[in-house]
Design an enzyme around this catalytic site. Structure first.
Site, short mmCIF file in Angstrom:
data_model
loop_
_atom_site.label_atom_id
_atom_site.label_comp_id
_atom_site.label_asym_id
_atom_site.label_seq_id
_atom_site.Cartn_x
_atom_site.Cartn_y
_atom_site.Cartn_z
CG HIS A 199 1.36 2.35 -2.27
ND1 HIS A 199 0.78 2.61 -3.49
CD2 HIS A 199 2.27 3.34 -2.06
CE1 HIS A 199 1.31 3.71 -4.00
NE2 HIS A 199 2.21 4.17 -3.15
CB CYS B 30 -0.81 6.50 -2.61
SG CYS B 30 0.87 7.19 -2.50
CD GLU C 288 -0.98 -0.49 -4.07
OE1 GLU C 288 -0.28 0.37 -4.64
OE2 GLU C 288 -1.85 -0.19 -3.20
#
Length: 200
Positions: free
Chosen positions: A179, A78, A181
């Site tokens: 992202h 990011c 995650e």
């Protein structure tokens, strides 16, 4: 086991990135200074917030020069990816300069909201082991208002009012604008690929 250094640059996503790595069987070391980079085989620079504040924090931690001189694979996530470029329009700040290009503010338009938030499709631009095992039309989760241009280093792009770099790689330097995650199987696969792939 691979020694992974996870840089704490003040981003709120540090814990979620660490948990995503744990799901892959990797226990990352949280690093807050240059000494913590010693012995690392992979380095991850996550980031949320504003480019000037995070660059200021990296300078205060004495991490700017070590990151510029790093000789092991590095991935920025990011804002962390944006900081790999030369400059950001966000606060008119000099970044790490590891990749050519200027990060610019995204332009809102009819049907195009900024910040860009939500799931969007990855558009492969060239071959890279970072994309290994990804299905066609894979999507990832984005939250950002600034973006890097498509360059020769772009591995995958994304279209939101125009193409921007979603995944980048130049030698040991990699980045993901989205992202991982928060991107389910797509994000897990890209993190796995970064940890396991061979670098030139």
């Amino acid at each position: 086991m691979t020694d992974v250094a996870l840089i704490d640059a003040g981003g709120a996503n540090l814990g979620s990135v660490r948990y995503a790595l744990e799901r892959l069987g990797v226990e990352a070391r949280v690093v807050r200074d240059a000494a913590g980079l010693q012995g690392a085989q992979r380095v991850i620079l996550p980031g949320v917030g504003a480019a000037p504040e995070v660059m200021s924090r990296l300078r205060a931690q004495g991490l700017v020069a070590p990151l510029r001189e790093l000789q092991v694979p590095l991935i920025g996530i990011c804002l962390g990816m944006q900081l790999l470029f030369e400059h950001s329009e966000e606060g008119d700040v000099e970044c790490l300069g590891l990749l050519p290009g200027i990060v610019r503010h995204m332009t809102p338009a009819l049907g195009i909201r900024v910040p860009h938030m939500g799931w969007n499709r990855l558009v492969p631009m060239r071959e890279s082991a970072l994309l290994a095992g990804l299905p066609e039309r894979a999507s990832a989760y984005f939250v950002h208002g600034y973006a890097a241009p498509v360059t020769a280093d772009t591995v995958a792009a994304c279209d939101h009012g125009g193409l921007f770099t979603a995944i980048v790689q130049n030698g040991l330097r990699c980045g993901a604008q989205f992202h991982p995650e928060r991107s389910a199987d797509t994000g897990a696969r890209i993190l796995h690929n970064f940890l396991e792939m061979s670098f030139p």
